[in-house]
Motif scaffolding. Structure first.
Motif, PDB file in Angstrom:
ATOM      1  N   UNK A  13      29.572  46.364  43.956  1.00 44.67           N
ATOM      2  CA  UNK A  13      30.303  46.108  42.716  1.00 44.67           C
ATOM      3  C   UNK A  13      31.767  46.479  42.930  1.00 44.67           C
ATOM      4  N   UNK A  14      32.668  45.533  42.646  1.00 43.88           N
ATOM      5  CA  UNK A  14      34.105  45.769  42.793  1.00 43.88           C
ATOM      6  C   UNK A  14      34.765  45.769  41.424  1.00 43.88           C
ATOM      7  N   UNK A  15      35.780  46.631  41.280  1.00 44.90           N
ATOM      8  CA  UNK A  15      36.533  46.730  40.030  1.00 44.90           C
ATOM      9  C   UNK A  15      37.911  46.110  40.220  1.00 44.90           C
ATOM     10  N   UNK A  16      38.280  45.222  39.315  1.00 44.56           N
ATOM     11  CA  UNK A  16      39.604  44.610  39.316  1.00 44.56           C
ATOM     12  C   UNK A  16      40.382  45.313  38.200  1.00 44.56           C
ATOM     13  N   UNK A  17      41.221  46.284  38.606  1.00 47.42           N
ATOM     14  CA  UNK A  17      41.934  47.132  37.656  1.00 47.42           C
ATOM     15  C   UNK A  17      43.402  46.727  37.646  1.00 47.42           C
ATOM     16  N   UNK A  18      43.857  46.241  36.489  1.00 47.00           N
ATOM     17  CA  UNK A  18      45.251  45.825  36.335  1.00 47.00           C
ATOM     18  C   UNK A  18      45.946  46.807  35.403  1.00 47.00           C
ATOM     19  N   UNK A  19      47.161  47.228  35.807  1.00 47.40           N
ATOM     20  CA  UNK A  19      47.934  48.168  35.002  1.00 47.40           C
ATOM     21  C   UNK A  19      49.415  47.920  35.262  1.00 47.40           C
ATOM     22  N   UNK A  20      50.174  47.790  34.196  1.00 52.26           N
ATOM     23  CA  UNK A  20      51.620  47.608  34.272  1.00 52.26           C
ATOM     24  C   UNK A  20      52.012  46.507  35.255  1.00 52.26           C
ATOM     25  N   UNK A  21      51.307  45.385  35.186  1.00 47.49           N
ATOM     26  CA  UNK A  21      51.666  44.213  35.970  1.00 47.49           C
ATOM     27  C   UNK A  21      51.278  44.241  37.436  1.00 47.49           C
ATOM     28  N   UNK A  22      50.382  45.148  37.803  1.00 49.57           N
ATOM     29  CA  UNK A  22      49.930  45.239  39.196  1.00 49.57           C
ATOM     30  C   UNK A  22      48.420  45.470  39.232  1.00 49.57           C
ATOM     31  N   UNK A  87      34.224  42.880  38.579  1.00 50.24           N
ATOM     32  CA  UNK A  87      34.349  43.170  37.158  1.00 50.24           C
ATOM     33  C   UNK A  87      35.783  43.549  36.829  1.00 50.24           C
ATOM     34  N   UNK A  88      36.366  42.871  35.845  1.00 50.42           N
ATOM     35  CA  UNK A  88      37.684  43.251  35.342  1.00 50.42           C
ATOM     36  C   UNK A  88      37.524  44.539  34.544  1.00 50.42           C
ATOM     37  N   UNK A  89      38.415  45.512  34.798  1.00 49.41           N
ATOM     38  CA  UNK A  89      38.345  46.804  34.129  1.00 49.41           C
ATOM     39  C   UNK A  89      39.713  47.191  33.573  1.00 49.41           C
ATOM     40  N   UNK A  90      39.680  47.980  32.508  1.00 52.18           N
ATOM     41  CA  UNK A  90      40.932  48.515  31.969  1.00 52.18           C
ATOM     42  C   UNK A  90      40.913  50.031  32.088  1.00 52.18           C
ATOM     43  N   UNK A  91      42.097  50.611  32.264  1.00 43.71           N
ATOM     44  CA  UNK A  91      42.205  52.057  32.418  1.00 43.71           C
ATOM     45  C   UNK A  91      42.077  52.741  31.055  1.00 43.71           C
ATOM     46  N   UNK A  92      41.250  53.779  31.024  1.00 44.96           N
ATOM     47  CA  UNK A  92      41.115  54.616  29.832  1.00 44.96           C
ATOM     48  C   UNK A  92      41.874  55.929  30.010  1.00 44.96           C
ATOM     49  N   UNK A  93      41.970  56.406  31.261  1.00 45.26           N
ATOM     50  CA  UNK A  93      42.667  57.654  31.504  1.00 45.26           C
ATOM     51  C   UNK A  93      42.729  57.998  32.972  1.00 45.26           C
ATOM     52  N   UNK A  94      43.552  58.981  33.278  1.00 38.06           N
ATOM     53  CA  UNK A  94      43.683  59.461  34.641  1.00 38.06           C
ATOM     54  C   UNK A  94      44.870  58.853  35.357  1.00 38.06           C
ATOM     55  N   UNK A  95      45.126  59.379  36.532  1.00 38.23           N
ATOM     56  CA  UNK A  95      46.178  58.881  37.408  1.00 38.23           C
ATOM     57  C   UNK A  95      45.533  58.519  38.730  1.00 38.23           C
ATOM     58  N   UNK A  96      45.805  57.304  39.201  1.00 36.50           N
ATOM     59  CA  UNK A  96      45.177  56.842  40.442  1.00 36.50           C
ATOM     60  C   UNK A  96      45.654  57.669  41.632  1.00 36.50           C
ATOM     61  N   UNK A  97      44.692  58.123  42.416  1.00 36.52           N
ATOM     62  CA  UNK A  97      44.965  58.832  43.656  1.00 36.52           C
ATOM     63  C   UNK A  97      43.750  58.660  44.566  1.00 36.52           C
ATOM     64  N   UNK A  98      43.887  59.016  45.821  1.00 35.01           N
ATOM     65  CA  UNK A  98      42.759  58.949  46.739  1.00 35.01           C
ATOM     66  C   UNK A  98      41.851  60.134  46.428  1.00 35.01           C
ATOM     67  N   UNK A  99      40.828  59.903  45.619  1.00 37.17           N
ATOM     68  CA  UNK A  99      39.902  60.957  45.220  1.00 37.17           C
ATOM     69  C   UNK A  99      38.806  61.142  46.269  1.00 37.17           C
ATOM     70  N   UNK A 100      38.381  60.049  46.897  1.00 35.97           N
ATOM     71  CA  UNK A 100      37.345  60.108  47.929  1.00 35.97           C
ATOM     72  C   UNK A 100      38.028  60.034  49.289  1.00 35.97           C
ATOM     73  N   UNK A 101      38.442  61.202  49.798  1.00 33.12           N
ATOM     74  CA  UNK A 101      39.215  61.236  51.043  1.00 33.12           C
ATOM     75  C   UNK A 101      38.368  60.911  52.275  1.00 33.12           C
ATOM     76  N   UNK A 102      37.040  60.982  52.151  1.00 31.75           N
ATOM     77  CA  UNK A 102      36.189  60.599  53.278  1.00 31.75           C
ATOM     78  C   UNK A 102      36.148  59.086  53.435  1.00 31.75           C
ATOM     79  N   UNK A 103      36.193  58.368  52.302  1.00 29.79           N
ATOM     80  CA  UNK A 103      36.064  56.915  52.338  1.00 29.79           C
ATOM     81  C   UNK A 103      37.400  56.188  52.350  1.00 29.79           C
ATOM     82  N   UNK A 104      38.383  56.716  51.609  1.00 27.69           N
ATOM     83  CA  UNK A 104      39.655  56.019  51.443  1.00 27.69           C
ATOM     84  C   UNK A 104      40.785  56.693  52.208  1.00 27.69           C
ATOM     85  N   UNK A 105      41.698  55.843  52.673  1.00 26.80           N
ATOM     86  CA  UNK A 105      42.884  56.309  53.369  1.00 26.80           C
ATOM     87  C   UNK A 105      44.106  56.259  52.458  1.00 26.80           C
TER      88      UNK A 105
END
Length: 137
Positions: A13-22, A87-105
């Motif tokens: 399952x993939x999330x398509x998250x759009x925020x502030x034009x990106x 799935x198109x998703x909208x942000x409810x809260x938080x600030x995007x960061x690499x939370x899963x450092x084992x999986x994401x660079x």
């Protein structure tokens, strides 16, 4: 839609998250073939809805709390052979960061015009159509 059997790998399952034009994209520590940059995504757990999996994976990988807006489509991914849902998703809260450092660079907020630099082989048509409609050209 493909029926899954117990001996097949779970769908992704993939999330398509759009925020502030990106749109949010993440880079995995381990590439899957040509896939380096992609949308936040992960395996759908047994009994879990695809939309719920995209919300959960976004939280786990990026720290963002999102809500599913709508399922954009499904396909068997041409590079990985995995059943994918988007799935198109909208942000409810938080600030995007690499939370899963084992999986994401790394993660990036990508402008419409820059998507081909991140995904040179093109996006799944329903995802591209959605982004064409919600991102400034």
């Amino acid at each position: 839609m493909t029926q899954q059997t117990t001996d097949e790998r779970p769908g992704i399952a993939a999330a398509i998250v759009v925020h502030e034009g990106r749109v949010l994209m993440v880079r995995r520590r381990v590439s899957e073939g040509q896939l380096s940059w992609q949308f936040p995504a992960g395996e759908v757990e047994p009994g879990e809805e695809r939309e719920a999996a995209s919300v959960r994976e976004t939280q786990e990988e990026t720290g963002l709390t999102v809500a599913a807006i709508k399922l954009l489509g499904e396909r068997v991914h041409p590079k990985t052979g995995r059943l994918m849902s988007y799935t198109a998703c909208q942000i409810l809260g938080g600030t995007a960061h690499v939370a899963d450092t084992e999986e994401l660079d790394e993660l990036a907020w990508v402008a419409h015009r820059d998507i081909p630099e991140y995904v040179p082989y093109g996006l799944f048509e329903p995802v591209q159509d959605y982004l064409d409609g919600v991102l400034p050209a």
